[in-house]
Design an enzyme around this catalytic site. Structure first.
Site, PDB file in Angstrom:
ATOM      1  N   ARG A  73       1.530  -0.627   0.022  1.00 37.45           N
ATOM      2  CA  ARG A  73       0.377  -0.206   0.239  1.00 37.45           C
ATOM      3  C   ARG A  73       0.861   1.242   0.303  1.00 37.45           C
ATOM      4  NH1 ARG A  73      -1.502   1.059   4.025  1.00 37.45           N
ATOM      5  NH2 ARG A  73      -1.252  -0.457   6.121  1.00 37.45           N
ATOM      6  N   TYR A 215      -0.973  -3.495  -6.581  1.00 39.38           N
ATOM      7  CA  TYR A 215      -0.845  -4.489  -5.931  1.00 39.38           C
ATOM      8  C   TYR A 215      -2.397  -4.118  -4.746  1.00 39.38           C
ATOM      9  CZ  TYR A 215       1.580  -6.799  -2.380  1.00 39.38           C
ATOM     10  OH  TYR A 215       2.076  -7.938  -2.043  1.00 39.38           O
ATOM     11  N   LYS A 224      -9.385  -1.972   1.267  1.00 42.29           N
ATOM     12  CA  LYS A 224      -9.098  -1.016   2.529  1.00 42.29           C
ATOM     13  C   LYS A 224      -9.885   0.257   2.266  1.00 42.29           C
ATOM     14  CE  LYS A 224      -5.984  -3.160   4.502  1.00 42.29           C
ATOM     15  NZ  LYS A 224      -6.279  -4.190   6.677  1.00 42.29           N
ATOM     16  N   HIS A 244     -10.840  -1.840  11.695  1.00 36.54           N
ATOM     17  CA  HIS A 244      -9.761  -3.043  11.247  1.00 36.54           C
ATOM     18  C   HIS A 244     -10.066  -3.715  12.389  1.00 36.54           C
ATOM     19  CE1 HIS A 244      -5.754  -2.748  10.200  1.00 36.54           C
ATOM     20  NE2 HIS A 244      -5.160  -3.440   9.803  1.00 36.54           N
ATOM     21  N   SER A 266      -1.154  -2.570  11.180  1.00 36.07           N
ATOM     22  CA  SER A 266      -0.909  -3.902  10.525  1.00 36.07           C
ATOM     23  C   SER A 266       0.482  -4.248  11.021  1.00 36.07           C
ATOM     24  CB  SER A 266      -0.575  -2.956   8.917  1.00 36.07           C
ATOM     25  OG  SER A 266      -1.856  -2.326   8.609  1.00 36.07           O
ATOM     26  N   CYS A 268       1.210  -7.046  12.903  1.00 35.64           N
ATOM     27  CA  CYS A 268       0.884  -7.549  14.918  1.00 35.64           C
ATOM     28  C   CYS A 268       0.422  -8.749  14.882  1.00 35.64           C
ATOM     29  CB  CYS A 268       0.237  -6.138  14.877  1.00 35.64           C
ATOM     30  SG  CYS A 268       1.063  -4.059  15.799  1.00 35.64           S
ATOM     31  N   ASP A 291      -9.552  -9.415   9.121  1.00 36.22           N
ATOM     32  CA  ASP A 291      -8.443  -7.658   9.082  1.00 36.22           C
ATOM     33  C   ASP A 291     -10.032  -7.049   9.172  1.00 36.22           C
ATOM     34  OD1 ASP A 291      -6.325  -6.264   8.130  1.00 36.22           O
ATOM     35  OD2 ASP A 291      -7.219  -5.946   6.244  1.00 36.22           O
ATOM     36  N   ARG A 387       2.648 -11.903  -0.045  1.00 36.61           N
ATOM     37  CA  ARG A 387       0.761 -12.042   0.355  1.00 36.61           C
ATOM     38  C   ARG A 387       0.659 -13.755  -0.070  1.00 36.61           C
ATOM     39  NH1 ARG A 387      -1.649  -8.457   4.290  1.00 36.61           N
ATOM     40  NH2 ARG A 387       0.412  -7.608   4.372  1.00 36.61           N
TER      41      ARG A 387
HETATM   42  O1  O2Y Z   1       0.760  -3.602   1.495  1.00 33.10           O
HETATM   43  C1  O2Y Z   1      -0.974  -4.167   1.046  1.00 33.10           C
HETATM   44  O2  O2Y Z   1      -1.439  -4.187  -0.200  1.00 33.10           O
HETATM   45  C2  O2Y Z   1      -1.374  -5.558   1.864  1.00 33.10           C
HETATM   46  S1  O2Y Z   1      -2.013  -4.496   3.841  1.00 33.10           S
HETATM   47  C3  O2Y Z   1      -2.950  -5.554   3.990  1.00 33.10           C
HETATM   48  C4  O2Y Z   1      -3.232  -6.339   3.662  1.00 33.10           C
HETATM   49  C5  O2Y Z   1      -3.841  -7.250   4.414  1.00 33.10           C
HETATM   50  C6  O2Y Z   1      -4.539  -7.214   5.962  1.00 33.10           C
HETATM   51  N1  O2Y Z   1      -4.168  -6.073   6.253  1.00 33.10           N
HETATM   52  C7  O2Y Z   1      -3.361  -5.195   5.262  1.00 33.10           C
HETATM   53  C8  O2Y Z   1      -3.225  -4.214   6.297  1.00 33.10           C
HETATM   54  O3  O2Y Z   1      -2.107  -2.959   6.031  1.00 33.10           O
HETATM   55  O4  O2Y Z   1      -3.605  -3.575   7.443  1.00 33.10           O
HETATM   56 MN    MN Z   2      -5.395  -5.114   7.625  1.00 41.05          MN
END
Ligand code: O2Y
Ligand code: MN
Length: 608
Positions: A73, A215, A224, A244, A266, A268, A291, A387
């Site tokens: 992200r 991604y 999200k 979340h 995220s 944890c 999540d 992932r």
């Molecule tokens: O990096 C990403 O695109 C995924 S981030 C993510 C994926 C699954 C669950 N939680 C998260 C997060 O950043 O909290």
């Molecule tokens: Mn998450």
């Protein structure tokens, strides 16, 4: 089905507009069928974008390597383009919505040339549930389509529920790489450079526009973007909670069950907790979600939660049969792997999978990789944010009610983070407002230098929603306080703060974590029932020293340390909150939270 056959006039009009703007070669509706999934997969394998995994080791599995610039992200390219900057608040990036739409419309102009435009009707939550919401994602990425088919409920049945005038969230996505006549991706992951990536949210019009990244959270817009950033705004307006949070079910040896939602920043271990295998005899933990939780009050006054997702987008490195057997079983088949290393016989491998790398691998950057155990600085074979995308239905610990359209009644809410010092193993809020206070001060240690913070510092991440709240965080705190005012304390879940990550001064873990966390869940269960052994302290209600059975390796002294109230540590925490955290929210900080901080400081000063 052809898109001209769609009965929903507004949706058809929107698709027409996007087609005219982005100029794709073809338009395809994602109908949710296995045949369409299989055909997308074969096309991606044929084009070289996807790798077909070993038929016996990972049946139905495929793997992708993303562009090295497109691996996570992108928070600094994520925008909440509300009508005013004030509405987005101090914790979000804001651009004026008209300006942002102009910039992005220019980028979208012709951006799908040479590609297929896919229309993905999806439901967040069981189709037809009155807690669920419908989204429609338009994308030019078949990778996104197949991932969305695992992560959400996709298909024509969603269009049926939408009818001719139902509400849906518009989600527009492009990888931002048009193809010229005769050009192909040549098996490479298409995306745009960082300064052209935009992950934009328009809260008032409930729209999401994403450009330039293929991604995860940037591109699978149900997750999200819709289920947290846009849903948090809808939830504020409609009086519910989009959080979340994982959701799990605990059953005691007597067969009594409780449902727990838990928010952790995220990285944890939410997925590990959601799929925990208890170490305590005859206790059972089952998974509802790992999540995101959407929680609404039922006619009986209780708070009911659904998992709006249908799959797991879990971090692969560190996932093993030891750390999370349920995740490993979930991803055994029909799963998608992104940025994992690939073995010679087309299986996946990652750091922390529980066994040594085979003699030779292809790493996530598509280079030959041979493990060198003597070299601590060797670059990992899989990306740290690699992932797996796996169907939740394949998880052995999935609870039978995980798709109940009415949701499950939440008994307890946990907050937590990585806190090596100060924060005890568990403490309970005295009441709802105190619980909201605990949520508002959640923080986590940065484990690897990230953003502009250095490793070892604490990043405050209120309610674990810092990157995901679609409006002013001070107003979000107020929304939580208001929920407590409008619903009776007797019906509201009890709130706890947990910390599995305590360390000694020499850096040794004080608590083993993983399955042993079931001992803390048992105390939480008992606290909800009013049968736990408790002691009142300046920071809240805590277990007595003998209330939680100690796991092997945790001495009496360790337990005393884990359950100590570190008065000076907490006073330092109070000053940090007073100086560096709460002032960010200005006038929007609820008075109830300022009051809670004063009360805690006074309690601590008396205990000094
Ligand atoms: O990096 C990403 O695109 C995924 S981030 C993510 C994926 C699954 C669950 N939680 C998260 C997060 O950043 O909290
Ligand atoms: Mn998450």
């Amino acid at each position: 089905m052809k898109y001209h056959e769609i009965k929903h006039e507004n949706l058809k009009k929107w698709i027409d507009e996007v087609v005219a703007l982005t100029k794709p070669e073809d338009v395809v509706i994602a109908d949710g069928s296995k045949a369409q999934y299989d055909s997308l997969v074969s096309d991606m394998i044929e084009s070289g974008l996807a790798i077909k995994l070993h038929e016996e080791k990972k049946p139905g599995g495929i793997a992708f390597f993303s562009d090295p610039s497109d691996v996570a992200r992108v928070e600094n390219r994520t925008y909440i383009a509300s009508a005013t900057k004030e509405a987005a608040g101090p914790t979000n990036n804001w651009i004026d919505p008209t300006e942002l739409k102009t910039t992005m419309t220019d980028l979208y102009d012709g951006c799908m040339k040479g590609r297929t435009l896919y229309v993905i009707p999806f439901s967040m939550g069981p189709v037809g549930s009155n807690i669920a919401k419908i989204g429609v994602e338009i994308t030019d990425s078949p990778y996104v389509v197949t991932n969305m088919m695992i992560m959400t409920r996709v298909g024509l049945r969603v269009l049926d529920v939408l009818g001719s005038d139902g509400e849906y969230v518009q989600c527009l996505h492009s990888v931002g790489k048009p193809l010229s006549e005769g050009e192909s991706d040549e098996g490479k992951w298409p995306c745009a450079p960082l300064d052209k990536k935009y992950i934009s949210h328009f809260p008032e019009t409930r729209q999401i526009w994403s450009y330039g990244s293929g991604y995860g959270g940037n591109a699978l817009l149900g997750k999200k973007c819709l289920a947290l950033r846009i849903a948090s705004v809808i939830a504020r307006d409609e009086g519910w909670l989009a959080e979340h949070m994982l959701i799990l079910k605990i059953t005691s040896p007597a067969g009594k069950k409780k449902y727990v939602a838990a928010a952790f920043p995220s990285a944890c271990g939410k997925t590990n907790l959601a799929m925990l295998v208890p170490t305590i005899k005859d206790w059972k933990v089952e998974t509802i979600g790992d999540d995101i939780a959407w929680m609404k009050f039922g006619a009986d006054g209780k708070l009911y939660a659904i998992n709006p997702e249908a799959g797991f987008f879990g971090v692969a490195p560190g996932t093993s049969l030891d750390s999370n057997p349920n995740a490993m079983h979930s991803l055994k088949e029909n799963s998608i792997f992104t940025n994992c290393a690939i073995t010679k016989d087309n299986d996946v491998w990652w750091e922390g999978i529980g066994y040594d790398a085979p003699s030779e691998l292809i790493d996530w950057k598509e280079n030959k990789w041979i493990q060198d155990k003597g070299n601590k600085d060797q670059a990992p074979a899989s990306h740290p944010n690699a992932r797996f995308t796996a169907p939740a239905s394949q998880c052995p610990s999935i609870a039978s009610e995980w798709e109940d359209p009415n949701g499950v009644p939440i008994d307890a809410i946990l907050f937590g983070g990585r806190r090596p010092h100060t924060v005890p193993l568990v403490h309970q809020a005295r009441d709802w407002n105190h619980g909201v206070f605990l949520g508002s001060i959640v923080g986590s240690e940065i484990t690897a230098a990230a953003l502009d913070l250095k490793a070892g510092t604490i990043r405050r991440d209120p309610f674990a929603m810092l990157p995901f709240c679609g409006y002013h965080m001070g107003e979000y705190f107020q929304h939580w306080i208001n929920i407590g005012k409008t619903h009776g304390q007797e019906n509201l879940p009890k709130i706890f703060y947990v910390n599995w990550f305590r360390k000694t001064d020499s850096g040794k873990w004080l608590w083993p974590g993983f399955g042993e966390n079931s001992r803390v869940l048992k105390w939480v269960f008992e606290a909800c029932d009013g049968t736990a052994k408790t002691v009142d302290t300046p920071i809240g209600v805590m277990p007595t020293l003998d209330a939680i059975d100690r796991p092997d390796g945790v001495s009496d002294e360790d337990m005393a340390e884990l359950l100590k109230v570190d008065v000076q540590g907490w006073l330092d925490e109070v000053s940090d909150i007073r100086v560096n955290h709460y002032p960010k929210f200005g006038q929007k900080l609820p008075v109830e939270l300022a009051h809670m901080l004063d009360v805690m400081e006074k309690n601590l000063s008396l205990a000094k």
